[in-house]
Enzyme design. Structure first.
Site, PDB file in Angstrom:
ATOM      1  N   HIS A  44       0.743  -1.133  -0.270  1.00 16.62           N
ATOM      2  CA  HIS A  44      -0.118   0.066   0.609  1.00 16.62           C
ATOM      3  C   HIS A  44       0.701   0.959   0.373  1.00 16.62           C
ATOM      4  CE1 HIS A  44      -4.163   1.484   0.538  1.00 16.62           C
ATOM      5  NE2 HIS A  44      -3.450   2.346   1.404  1.00 16.62           N
ATOM      6  N   HIS A  90      -9.918   3.095  -0.966  1.00 11.98           N
ATOM      7  CA  HIS A  90     -10.245   2.529   0.093  1.00 11.98           C
ATOM      8  C   HIS A  90     -11.081   1.308   0.358  1.00 11.98           C
ATOM      9  CE1 HIS A  90      -9.550   4.845   4.649  1.00 11.98           C
ATOM     10  NE2 HIS A  90      -8.848   4.444   4.227  1.00 11.98           N
ATOM     11  N   ASN A  91     -10.865   0.278  -0.622  1.00 15.97           N
ATOM     12  CA  ASN A  91     -11.461  -1.171  -1.571  1.00 15.97           C
ATOM     13  C   ASN A  91     -11.246  -1.794   0.341  1.00 15.97           C
ATOM     14  OD1 ASN A  91     -10.663   0.480  -3.424  1.00 15.97           O
ATOM     15  ND2 ASN A  91      -9.475  -1.173  -4.189  1.00 15.97           N
ATOM     16  N   HIS A  92     -10.240  -2.495   0.484  1.00  8.63           N
ATOM     17  CA  HIS A  92     -10.456  -3.645   1.722  1.00  8.63           C
ATOM     18  C   HIS A  92     -11.296  -2.823   2.833  1.00  8.63           C
ATOM     19  CE1 HIS A  92      -7.351  -5.012  -1.093  1.00  8.63           C
ATOM     20  NE2 HIS A  92      -7.265  -5.870  -0.159  1.00  8.63           N
ATOM     21  N   ARG A 111      -8.030  15.389   2.582  1.00  5.29           N
ATOM     22  CA  ARG A 111      -6.954  16.199   3.363  1.00  5.29           C
ATOM     23  C   ARG A 111      -5.024  16.016   2.665  1.00  5.29           C
ATOM     24  NH1 ARG A 111      -8.998  12.706   6.890  1.00  5.29           N
ATOM     25  NH2 ARG A 111      -7.214  11.122   6.868  1.00  5.29           N
ATOM     26  N   GLU A 312      -3.950   4.324  12.385  1.00 12.47           N
ATOM     27  CA  GLU A 312      -4.351   5.207  11.358  1.00 12.47           C
ATOM     28  C   GLU A 312      -5.580   6.137  11.690  1.00 12.47           C
ATOM     29  OE1 GLU A 312      -4.759   3.246   7.996  1.00 12.47           O
ATOM     30  OE2 GLU A 312      -3.011   2.507   7.435  1.00 12.47           O
ATOM     31  N   SER A 313      -5.154   6.888  12.947  1.00 13.72           N
ATOM     32  CA  SER A 313      -6.357   7.972  13.313  1.00 13.72           C
ATOM     33  C   SER A 313      -6.753   9.065  12.510  1.00 13.72           C
ATOM     34  CB  SER A 313      -6.378   8.181  14.898  1.00 13.72           C
ATOM     35  OG  SER A 313      -6.483   7.483  15.622  1.00 13.72           O
ATOM     36  N   ASP A 496      -5.370   8.352 -11.723  1.00  8.37           N
ATOM     37  CA  ASP A 496      -5.383   7.238 -12.107  1.00  8.37           C
ATOM     38  C   ASP A 496      -5.327   6.647 -10.538  1.00  8.37           C
ATOM     39  OD1 ASP A 496      -3.446   6.126 -11.047  1.00  8.37           O
ATOM     40  OD2 ASP A 496      -2.662   6.129 -13.226  1.00  8.37           O
ATOM     41  N   SER A 536      -4.120  -0.355  -6.053  1.00 12.25           N
ATOM     42  CA  SER A 536      -4.365  -0.713  -5.082  1.00 12.25           C
ATOM     43  C   SER A 536      -4.097  -2.942  -5.476  1.00 12.25           C
ATOM     44  CB  SER A 536      -6.142  -0.410  -4.547  1.00 12.25           C
ATOM     45  OG  SER A 536      -6.649  -1.538  -3.592  1.00 12.25           O
TER      46      SER A 536
END
Length: 735
Positions: A44, A90-92, A111, A312-313, A496, A536
């Site tokens: 990732h 943000h697939n998973h 962001r 990952e807050s 992309d 991804s």
């Protein structure tokens, strides 16, 4: 280290990786350091399987201010202004927890844009599911997933006050185990006030701003770098939890300090949180950094250095400030009710030194971690299925009459209006949306600062990419550009989001390599460079991968808002023209999928020069005020394109297409568009087409209460009912 094998397995590191790490450190790493390597070397974050193929993308043009490598891409749109944009996946997380997964995807991409100094002004999304009209448990699950994803996208974007102006929603059964949620954001900034993610200047303070850190999202980057199993789908703790109200405060606070000449660089804490942001900022400058982790604002008791570095807050940023400006920055963030703490400083060591209550808990060289992650040259193999599907002839299938085919296709969930989705999104906030969701093809926003307009479109025909990855990816670039052109905008650049299956499968890597080649060729030929993007991989469940899905988002510029055009038919008696010829091409078509139950055949011919001529004709004709409305021809062919125009316009039309085979009204030949021309402009339009050496044909006229095209037809009221009401009935059947 005890249980080394289990520790490495849980961090998705191999024994070879471990030996590489020991060589870099000249010692064994501790657990905090293993966690950092794991995150930064994850698929990732490091693109270790894909970097080889991304390096050849065209990334430069006179209008490109910033290409790939920063938080977002930047292009010049004239008069001292720039468009800043990017798309990410943000697939998973969205499969595990659809609302929060989609919401935090939207928050993260916004962001990325405002950390560059731009105010977000438009969002798009590209979302893909298994068939929601299925009557089984898969259909029921995917109706639930779609409802959650749409609620998450709308909830976050609406609270931020950023309009969602368009996108695409498609359905294939390959997404049954892995939905795709790709989020795009575009912002505006002054072209000489772009901010970058760097930390430099020895002694300059490093300031943490935004929300407090918790344990949510812990290990998210690593989780998104592996295939799903039934067990991994239960990983809710790895999904972040977002708060759009905090993000709105963070946006305003950041934009305020950008005006005050207080900072050197700023970076979003996205995937891998504090780890990626700190290492990337220092890595871009060749600097070192000291951070005191006990000074990080925390919202949970007993947090450890490992958790603080890998959490990952959401809604957090890392700032490299100018020395002496710390208190001014802190005061601004406190005014907006946000945390702000000096947690470290820039050094000259080239190392990341992490302290916990005065004790050194990690000491790592930054360059090898941020820039020297392993780059795999994975084996590739042409998929065996390609030879099996290439020669399938649609005429060998049991095909229905054209009228039956039309009635089936116009009611397909892939074709019908998705107002159930886009009405949950606020597309009007900021009052700059000129062409809204549901109005077909590209969306348009006004740039009130310079009286220009930007057209935006997100596209990918995944069936085309399945039967021919190279040409499928190229056609996605072409379609996204064409969707901007029919809005009166010149395509300038793409971002992309490359969604693929397991890269450890040689056939998947072959698909990836060929899709990248298609994007390279198309962007070079069409002069639309790649300025940002995302990869991804591991979109696979139980060894079943998604079809190759290289989602493309194009941004185009219209120099005068008075020249924006849409797809709504204007006046009875106006003429309808088709630009370019229709050929008998059904490979990967909706018609073949629906009536032969196959995704097969030969990809429609790709001709970049033909595409460019179409762009040239529409843009020049529009400058001469010859075009009343325009629409791209794509899924379902010319019959479906005309029917959509008729439905959204509440106007009948009569068309007669000259084709050799009657079913070609459903052919998906590329590089075609329909334009509406006032009869008074007929001769001028045809003369212009002749000068540009492009074929146009008058195929019909606007008017009446019926939609008619060759041997198919439908009363306009029935057409509208089918087109506008079908999706709501499908998606709400469980409610």
């Amino acid at each position: 280290m005890e249980n080394l094998e289990q520790v490495l397995k849980s961090h998705k590191l191999s024994l070879d990786d471990f030996e590489h790490i020991k060589k870099i450190l000249d010692r064994e790493p501790n657990l905090v350091e293993i966690g950092i390597f794991s995150a930064m070397w994850s698929e990732h974050c490091s693109y270790k399987s894909s970097r080889k193929y991304l390096s050849g993308f065209p990334t430069k043009a006179p209008w490109v201010i910033q290409g790939p490598g920063e938080n977002a891409g930047v292009i010049d749109i004239g008069d001292g202004y720039a468009a800043v944009f990017k798309m990410e996946s943000h697939n998973h997380p969205s499969f595990i927890e659809p609302y929060q997964g989609a919401a935090t995807g939207v928050g993260g991409i916004m962001r990325d844009v405002f950390t560059m100094g731009a105010r977000p002004v438009a969002n798009l999304n590209s979302i893909r599911f298994a068939h929601v009209d299925r009557k089984d448990e898969v259909g029921k699950l995917h109706r639930h997933l779609l409802q959650g994803v749409v609620a998450g996208i709308g909830g976050y974007g609406n609270c931020m006050g950023v309009p969602t102006v368009g996108g695409e929603t498609t359905f294939e059964d390959c997404y049954a185990g892995n939905i795709l949620v790709n989020a795009f954001c575009l912002g505006l900034a002054k072209s000489d006030e772009i901010f970058y993610g760097k930390a430099e200047g020895i002694g300059n303070p490093v300031i943490y701003v935004g929300s407090k850190t918790g344990r949510d999202g812990l290990g998210g980057a690593v989780m998104s770098s592996d295939s799903f199993t039934e067990e991994s789908k239960k990983l809710r703790p790895t999904v972040q939890v977002g708060d759009p109200f905090i993000e709105k405060l963070l946006l305003e606070a950041c934009l305020e300090i950008f005006k005050m000449d207080l900072i050197v660089g700023i970076q979003d804490m996205g995937a891998a949180g504090l780890t990626s942001s700190s290492f990337e900022m220092a890595g871009r400058s060749g600097s070192g950094m000291i951070m005191h982790l006990d000074k990080v604002p925390m919202r949970e008791e007993g947090m450890t250095p490992y958790e603080l570095m890998l959490s990952e807050s959401q809604e957090r940023m890392l700032i490299c400030a100018k020395k002496g400006c710390e208190q001014q920055i802190i005061d601004v963030f406190h005014k907006w009710d946000l945390d702000a703490e000096v947690i470290g400083e820039v050094t000259s060591t080239g190392n990341m030194e992490l302290f916990w209550h005065g004790e050194l808990v990690a000491n790592l060289p930054i360059a090898p971690i941020s820039h020297e992650a392993p780059m795999y040259d994975r084996p590739t193999a042409k998929p065996k299925y390609l030879d099996e599907i290439r020669d399938f002839d649609i005429l060998s299938a049991n095909i229905p009459s054209n009228q039956e085919a039309f009635e089936k296709l116009i009611s397909s969930v892939e074709v019908v209006d998705k107002s159930w989705i886009y009405e949950q999104y606020d597309s009007m906030v900021q009052t700059n949306t000129m062409v809204h969701p549901g109005k077909l093809d590209g969306s348009v926003i006004r740039v009130k600062e310079n009286n220009k307009a930007l057209a935006l479109s997100a596209d990918c025909n995944t069936r085309f990419c399945y039967i021919d990855p190279e040409n499928g990816a190229a056609s996605a670039v072409m379609e996204s550009g064409r969707n901007c052109v029919v809005r009166g905008a010149k395509p300038l650049a793409i971002t992309d989001c490359l969604n693929f299956g397991n890269p450890e499968n040689p056939e998947v890597m072959w698909q990836f390599a060929n899709c990248c080649e298609g994007i390279k060729k198309a962007c070079k030929a069409l002069n639309t460079p790649v300025v940002s993007g995302n990869v991804s991989l591991y979109n696979e469940t139980n060894k079943v991968s998604v079809y190759p899905t290289p989602s493309i988002a194009m941004v185009g510029l219209c120099d005068n808002i008075e020249n924006v055009i849409n797809s709504t038919l204007k006046n009875d008696g106006n003429l309808l023209y088709i630009i370019n010829e229709t050929e008998f091409e059904f490979g990967g078509s909706l018609y073949m999928k629906t009536f032969a139950n196959k995704i097969a055949g030969t990809h429609p011919k790709v001709d970049f020069q033909k595409e460019l001529k179409l762009w040239d004709l529409i843009l020049k004709a529009n400058e001469q005020k010859l075009i009343e409305s325009a629409k791209d021809v794509n899924v379902g062919g010319i019959a479906i394109a005309l029917a959509k125009m008729s439905a959204v316009s509440n106007k009948g039309l009569t068309a007669s297409i000259h084709i050799e085979n009657g079913i070609s009204i459903f052919s998906e030949t590329l590089s075609r568009a329909i334009v509406e021309i006032n009869p008074a402009n007929k001769e001028q339009f045809e003369t212009l087409a002749k000068e540009l050496h492009i074929k146009v044909e008058c195929i019909g006229v606007v008017g009446g209460s019926e939609f008619k095209c060759n041997d198919i037809g439908m009363n306009i009221e029935r057409l509208k009912d089918t087109y506008f009401n079908t999706f709501k009935k499908v998606i709400e059947q469980d409610m």
